[in-house]
Design a protein around this motif. Structure first.
Motif, PDB file in Angstrom:
ATOM      1  N   ARG A   6      -2.033  19.286  49.990  1.00  0.00           N
ATOM      2  CA  ARG A   6      -1.612  18.017  49.383  1.00  0.00           C
ATOM      3  C   ARG A   6      -0.165  18.043  48.911  1.00  0.00           C
ATOM      4  NH1 ARG A   6      -7.081  18.209  47.400  1.00  0.00           N
ATOM      5  NH2 ARG A   6      -8.301  16.444  48.193  1.00  0.00           N
ATOM      6  N   CYS A   7       0.429  19.239  48.832  1.00  0.00           N
ATOM      7  CA  CYS A   7       1.842  19.341  48.436  1.00  0.00           C
ATOM      8  C   CYS A   7       2.481  20.460  49.243  1.00  0.00           C
ATOM      9  CB  CYS A   7       1.955  19.594  46.934  1.00  0.00           C
ATOM     10  SG  CYS A   7       3.654  19.517  46.321  1.00  0.00           S
ATOM     11  N   SER A   8       2.589  20.234  50.524  1.00  0.00           N
ATOM     12  CA  SER A   8       3.081  21.281  51.421  1.00  0.00           C
ATOM     13  C   SER A   8       4.593  21.457  51.361  1.00  0.00           C
ATOM     14  CB  SER A   8       2.671  20.954  52.865  1.00  0.00           C
ATOM     15  OG  SER A   8       3.180  19.689  53.260  1.00  0.00           O
ATOM     16  N   GLN A   9       5.284  20.570  50.650  1.00  0.00           N
ATOM     17  CA  GLN A   9       6.743  20.652  50.580  1.00  0.00           C
ATOM     18  C   GLN A   9       7.227  21.720  49.595  1.00  0.00           C
ATOM     19  OE1 GLN A   9       4.883  18.000  49.922  1.00  0.00           O
ATOM     20  NE2 GLN A   9       5.564  16.167  51.001  1.00  0.00           N
ATOM     21  N   ILE A  10       6.422  22.019  48.570  1.00  0.00           N
ATOM     22  CA  ILE A  10       6.851  22.905  47.487  1.00  0.00           C
ATOM     23  C   ILE A  10       5.792  23.986  47.297  1.00  0.00           C
ATOM     24  CG2 ILE A  10       7.659  22.991  45.090  1.00  0.00           C
ATOM     25  CD1 ILE A  10       8.016  19.979  45.178  1.00  0.00           C
ATOM     26  N   PRO A  11       6.201  25.253  47.089  1.00  0.00           N
ATOM     27  CA  PRO A  11       5.218  26.310  46.813  1.00  0.00           C
ATOM     28  C   PRO A  11       4.365  25.983  45.593  1.00  0.00           C
ATOM     29  CG  PRO A  11       7.364  27.259  47.280  1.00  0.00           C
ATOM     30  CD  PRO A  11       7.571  25.779  47.168  1.00  0.00           C
ATOM     31  N   PHE A  12       3.122  26.341  45.652  1.00  0.00           N
ATOM     32  CA  PHE A  12       2.179  26.043  44.573  1.00  0.00           C
ATOM     33  C   PHE A  12       2.652  26.628  43.241  1.00  0.00           C
ATOM     34  CE2 PHE A  12      -1.380  27.755  42.060  1.00  0.00           C
ATOM     35  CZ  PHE A  12      -1.992  26.566  41.683  1.00  0.00           C
ATOM     36  N   PHE A  13       3.166  27.847  43.256  1.00  0.00           N
ATOM     37  CA  PHE A  13       3.590  28.496  42.019  1.00  0.00           C
ATOM     38  C   PHE A  13       4.787  27.781  41.403  1.00  0.00           C
ATOM     39  CE2 PHE A  13       1.888  31.971  44.762  1.00  0.00           C
ATOM     40  CZ  PHE A  13       0.699  32.151  44.084  1.00  0.00           C
ATOM     41  N   LEU A  14       5.676  27.278  42.236  1.00  0.00           N
ATOM     42  CA  LEU A  14       6.827  26.536  41.727  1.00  0.00           C
ATOM     43  C   LEU A  14       6.389  25.220  41.099  1.00  0.00           C
ATOM     44  CD1 LEU A  14       9.858  26.212  41.376  1.00  0.00           C
ATOM     45  CD2 LEU A  14       9.981  25.296  43.708  1.00  0.00           C
ATOM     46  N   VAL A  15       5.448  24.540  41.734  1.00  0.00           N
ATOM     47  CA  VAL A  15       4.914  23.295  41.176  1.00  0.00           C
ATOM     48  C   VAL A  15       4.277  23.562  39.821  1.00  0.00           C
ATOM     49  CG1 VAL A  15       3.196  21.472  41.475  1.00  0.00           C
ATOM     50  CG2 VAL A  15       4.564  22.216  43.420  1.00  0.00           C
ATOM     51  N   SER A  16       3.496  24.648  39.727  1.00  0.00           N
ATOM     52  CA  SER A  16       2.848  24.994  38.456  1.00  0.00           C
ATOM     53  C   SER A  16       3.869  25.250  37.365  1.00  0.00           C
ATOM     54  CB  SER A  16       1.963  26.223  38.648  1.00  0.00           C
ATOM     55  OG  SER A  16       0.937  25.981  39.586  1.00  0.00           O
ATOM     56  N   ALA A  17       4.940  25.962  37.703  1.00  0.00           N
ATOM     57  CA  ALA A  17       5.973  26.276  36.706  1.00  0.00           C
ATOM     58  C   ALA A  17       6.712  25.019  36.255  1.00  0.00           C
ATOM     59  CB  ALA A  17       6.952  27.287  37.283  1.00  0.00           C
ATOM     60  N   ILE A  18       7.017  24.137  37.201  1.00  0.00           N
ATOM     61  CA  ILE A  18       7.727  22.899  36.863  1.00  0.00           C
ATOM     62  C   ILE A  18       6.869  22.017  35.971  1.00  0.00           C
ATOM     63  CG2 ILE A  18       8.641  20.756  37.828  1.00  0.00           C
ATOM     64  CD1 ILE A  18       9.525  22.370  40.275  1.00  0.00           C
ATOM     65  N   ILE A  19       5.594  21.895  36.303  1.00  0.00           N
ATOM     66  CA  ILE A  19       4.689  21.081  35.494  1.00  0.00           C
ATOM     67  C   ILE A  19       4.502  21.708  34.114  1.00  0.00           C
ATOM     68  CG2 ILE A  19       2.286  20.310  35.280  1.00  0.00           C
ATOM     69  CD1 ILE A  19       2.257  19.869  38.290  1.00  0.00           C
ATOM     70  N   ALA A  20       4.393  23.045  34.062  1.00  0.00           N
ATOM     71  CA  ALA A  20       4.230  23.730  32.779  1.00  0.00           C
ATOM     72  C   ALA A  20       5.428  23.479  31.875  1.00  0.00           C
ATOM     73  CB  ALA A  20       4.036  25.223  33.008  1.00  0.00           C
ATOM     74  N   LEU A  21       6.638  23.514  32.426  1.00  0.00           N
ATOM     75  CA  LEU A  21       7.844  23.263  31.633  1.00  0.00           C
ATOM     76  C   LEU A  21       7.810  21.860  31.029  1.00  0.00           C
ATOM     77  CD1 LEU A  21      10.663  23.929  30.594  1.00  0.00           C
ATOM     78  CD2 LEU A  21      11.571  23.259  32.833  1.00  0.00           C
ATOM     79  N   ALA A  22       7.375  20.883  31.813  1.00  0.00           N
ATOM     80  CA  ALA A  22       7.287  19.514  31.298  1.00  0.00           C
ATOM     81  C   ALA A  22       6.293  19.424  30.147  1.00  0.00           C
ATOM     82  CB  ALA A  22       6.886  18.561  32.421  1.00  0.00           C
ATOM     83  N   PHE A  23       5.146  20.066  30.298  1.00  0.00           N
ATOM     84  CA  PHE A  23       4.140  20.008  29.242  1.00  0.00           C
ATOM     85  C   PHE A  23       4.567  20.795  28.004  1.00  0.00           C
ATOM     86  CE2 PHE A  23       1.126  18.297  32.340  1.00  0.00           C
ATOM     87  CZ  PHE A  23       0.421  17.406  31.531  1.00  0.00           C
ATOM     88  N   VAL A  24       5.274  21.904  28.187  1.00  0.00           N
ATOM     89  CA  VAL A  24       5.795  22.644  27.035  1.00  0.00           C
ATOM     90  C   VAL A  24       6.728  21.740  26.223  1.00  0.00           C
ATOM     91  CG1 VAL A  24       7.326  24.517  26.320  1.00  0.00           C
ATOM     92  CG2 VAL A  24       5.564  24.948  28.018  1.00  0.00           C
ATOM     93  N   THR A  25       7.589  21.008  26.922  1.00  0.00           N
ATOM     94  CA  THR A  25       8.505  20.086  26.246  1.00  0.00           C
ATOM     95  C   THR A  25       7.753  18.993  25.512  1.00  0.00           C
ATOM     96  OG1 THR A  25      10.159  20.493  27.981  1.00  0.00           O
ATOM     97  CG2 THR A  25      10.485  18.561  26.584  1.00  0.00           C
TER      98      THR A  25
END
Length: 249
Positions: free
Chosen positions: A150-169
């Motif tokens: 469902r998100c073949s453009q971006i590595p899964f781990f990178l997506v997780s890290a980006i989303i985690a940063l948003a939620f931390v903020t």
């Protein structure tokens, strides 16, 4: 290279939190204890929630509403816990002020109270990142990366890290807003935090659609920026009012 990537994902998720910890929190032992206790509290809450929902998983549903129900109940639980956390903090604040009066020391300043709420929010954000990102990063140190259909453009781990940063903020600065709202009885602040929390959670459901991460990530960061702006305006208003009150007195 994969070790560097794994470390990079971890720093992306928690790098700003580490900077905030070093520059603000680490200078006061009480704030360090607040971060640690808050992180532990929210980790326990997430473990409890995962245990409660374990009996219903996997949902095996092609519709979004079961996931929405899961998010709604989880967020409602966490917001109730936030209010309980604030009540415990207020009792502790009263004890600290009473002790300060007893030893003829100044009471907690408004900036001290805001830093405590910031530390509590940082603990909430770190717990979220540990639970939803760092716990998934072990394979990232292996010989390859991982993609989902469902998100073949971006590595899964990178997506997780980006989303985690948003939620931390969001979690870090939402706590400052919530504590101020509870203390002042400001309904707008009290309502803003759970609405933002729910909106951020629901936005992640877009990831179930094909290519949904391309849409959900910008929306999530829009919510994070909105939270930062709202918190900044609230802090500026409180500081201005405080300075005005001191000037009049």
């Amino acid at each position: 290279m994969t070790i560097a990537a794994g470390i990079g994902y971890a720093l992306l998720a928690l790098g700003p939190s580490l900077s905030l910890f070093v520059s603000v929190i680490s200078k006061k032992p009480f704030l360090i204890l607040t971060v640690l206790s808050s992180t532990l509290l929210w980790l326990i809450s997430l473990i409890v929630l995962s245990g409660l929902w374990r009996g219903f998983l996997p949902l095996n549903s092609t519709t979004w509403w079961p996931y929405g129900l899961l998010l709604f109940t989880s967020i409602a639980f966490q917001e109730g816990l936030r209010l309980l956390f604030w009540r415990v903090y207020r009792r502790l604040e009263d004890l600290l002020d009473a002790f300060a009066d007893k030893v003829s020391k100044p009471r907690l300043f408004m900036t001290d109270k805001m830093q405590i709420s910031l530390a509590g929010g940082l603990g909430h954000g770190v717990a979220h990142a540990v639970f939803f990102c760092l716990s998934l990063l072990t394979p990232a140190f292996g010989p390859a990366t991982f993609f989902v259909d469902r998100c073949s453009q971006i590595p899964f781990f990178l997506v997780s890290a980006i989303i985690a940063l948003a939620f931390v903020t969001i979690h870090t600065f939402s706590m400052v807003i919530a504590f101020n709202g509870y203390a002042e009885g400001n309904k707008m602040d009290q309502l803003f935090v759970p609405v933002v929390h729910l909106a951020a959670g629901l936005v992640t459901l877009v990831n179930f659609a094909s290519g949904g991460c391309i849409v959900s990530i910008p929306l999530l960061y829009f919510i994070a920026i909105l939270t930062l702006i709202y918190c900044g305006k609230m802090v500026w208003r409180r500081l201005t009012e405080h300075q005005s009150t001191q000037g009049n007195s």
